[in-house]
Scaffold this motif. Structure first.
Motif, mmCIF file in Angstrom:
data_model
loop_
_atom_site.group_PDB
_atom_site.id
_atom_site.type_symbol
_atom_site.label_atom_id
_atom_site.label_comp_id
_atom_site.label_asym_id
_atom_site.label_seq_id
_atom_site.Cartn_x
_atom_site.Cartn_y
_atom_site.Cartn_z
ATOM 1 N N ILE A 2 20.903 35.870 73.797
ATOM 2 C CA ILE A 2 20.377 34.779 74.616
ATOM 3 C C ILE A 2 19.137 35.294 75.336
ATOM 4 N N ASN A 3 18.051 34.559 75.252
ATOM 5 C CA ASN A 3 16.830 34.978 75.932
ATOM 6 C C ASN A 3 17.101 35.223 77.414
ATOM 7 N N PHE A 4 16.641 36.360 77.906
ATOM 8 C CA PHE A 4 16.820 36.818 79.277
ATOM 9 C C PHE A 4 18.298 37.070 79.633
ATOM 10 N N GLY A 5 19.143 37.194 78.619
ATOM 11 C CA GLY A 5 20.559 37.457 78.839
ATOM 12 C C GLY A 5 20.798 38.886 79.305
ATOM 13 N N SER A 6 21.969 39.113 79.881
ATOM 14 C CA SER A 6 22.338 40.452 80.327
ATOM 15 C C SER A 6 23.846 40.613 80.275
ATOM 16 N N SER A 7 24.295 41.856 80.251
ATOM 17 C CA SER A 7 25.722 42.187 80.320
ATOM 18 C C SER A 7 25.873 43.472 81.110
ATOM 19 N N THR A 8 26.961 43.548 81.845
ATOM 20 C CA THR A 8 27.325 44.770 82.548
ATOM 21 C C THR A 8 28.531 45.353 81.835
ATOM 22 N N PHE A 9 28.482 46.631 81.540
ATOM 23 C CA PHE A 9 29.546 47.324 80.816
ATOM 24 C C PHE A 9 30.215 48.308 81.763
ATOM 25 N N VAL A 10 31.535 48.176 81.934
ATOM 26 C CA VAL A 10 32.290 49.039 82.844
ATOM 27 C C VAL A 10 33.432 49.673 82.056
ATOM 28 N N PHE A 11 33.568 50.994 82.188
ATOM 29 C CA PHE A 11 34.616 51.735 81.497
ATOM 30 C C PHE A 11 35.827 51.862 82.423
ATOM 31 N N ASP A 12 37.015 51.490 81.931
ATOM 32 C CA ASP A 12 38.214 51.495 82.770
ATOM 33 C C ASP A 12 39.077 52.751 82.598
ATOM 34 N N GLY A 13 38.572 53.735 81.890
ATOM 35 C CA GLY A 13 39.349 54.942 81.621
ATOM 36 C C GLY A 13 39.859 54.984 80.194
ATOM 37 N N ASN A 14 39.899 53.806 79.543
ATOM 38 C CA ASN A 14 40.323 53.709 78.149
ATOM 39 C C ASN A 14 39.290 53.031 77.262
ATOM 40 N N ASN A 15 38.743 51.920 77.731
ATOM 41 C CA ASN A 15 37.779 51.135 76.963
ATOM 42 C C ASN A 15 36.743 50.507 77.879
ATOM 43 N N TRP A 16 35.694 49.955 77.256
ATOM 44 C CA TRP A 16 34.619 49.278 77.980
ATOM 45 C C TRP A 16 34.955 47.788 78.116
ATOM 46 N N HIS A 17 34.487 47.198 79.210
ATOM 47 C CA HIS A 17 34.645 45.752 79.425
ATOM 48 C C HIS A 17 33.299 45.196 79.852
ATOM 49 N N THR A 18 33.039 43.946 79.437
ATOM 50 C CA THR A 18 31.766 43.319 79.805
ATOM 51 C C THR A 18 31.998 42.334 80.957
ATOM 52 N N TYR A 19 30.967 42.253 81.798
ATOM 53 C CA TYR A 19 31.002 41.328 82.939
ATOM 54 C C TYR A 19 29.672 40.648 83.049
#
Length: 120
Positions: free
Chosen positions: A103-120
């Motif tokens: 998506i134009n100008f889109g963004s995602s934040t990636f956070v690692f929980d100790g096992n896997n990554w999650h997007t926010y």
């Protein structure tokens, strides 16, 4: 109001962001502008992607719990030049090996929980 405060305290115990990366208001967080494929390093934080063709950002190998990165399309061309975010080991991003920003100008934040990554 007390309920919100209690939930916030519970959230901080589960996701203690304040312990991993403190933002000093007098010092800018590390921001990189990417125009080519890139593999994240431990001190990286924000990736501004400005590319005229598809680009891949590879997340950090062996991340620590609550490690986080932000990927943002600053050129407004992600719809035609997809930004792919890959893992560099056996960890997953929301159950899969990659995530895409299309998506134009889109963004995602990636956070690692100790096992896997999650997007926010």
């Amino acid at each position: 109001m007390a309920k919100i405060h209690t939930d916030l305290n519970r959230f901080r115990k589960v996701y203690p962001f304040h312990r991993t990366r403190r933002i000093n208001p007098q010092v800018s967080p590390p921001i990189l502008t990417l125009t080519a494929n890139y593999t994240a390093k431990r001190d990286d934080f924000i990736f501004n992607v400005s590319a005229s063709s598809a680009i891949t950002v590879t997340l950090l190998a062996n991340p620590q719990a609550v490690e986080s990165f932000i990927v943002k399309d600053i050129s407004g061309s992600a719809q035609n030049s997809i930004i792919t975010i890959n893992t560099s080991d056996s960890t997953l991003i929301d159950g899969t090996s990659n995530s895409k920003i299309g998506i134009n100008f889109g963004s995602s934040t990636f956070v690692f929980d100790g096992n896997n990554w999650h997007t926010y």
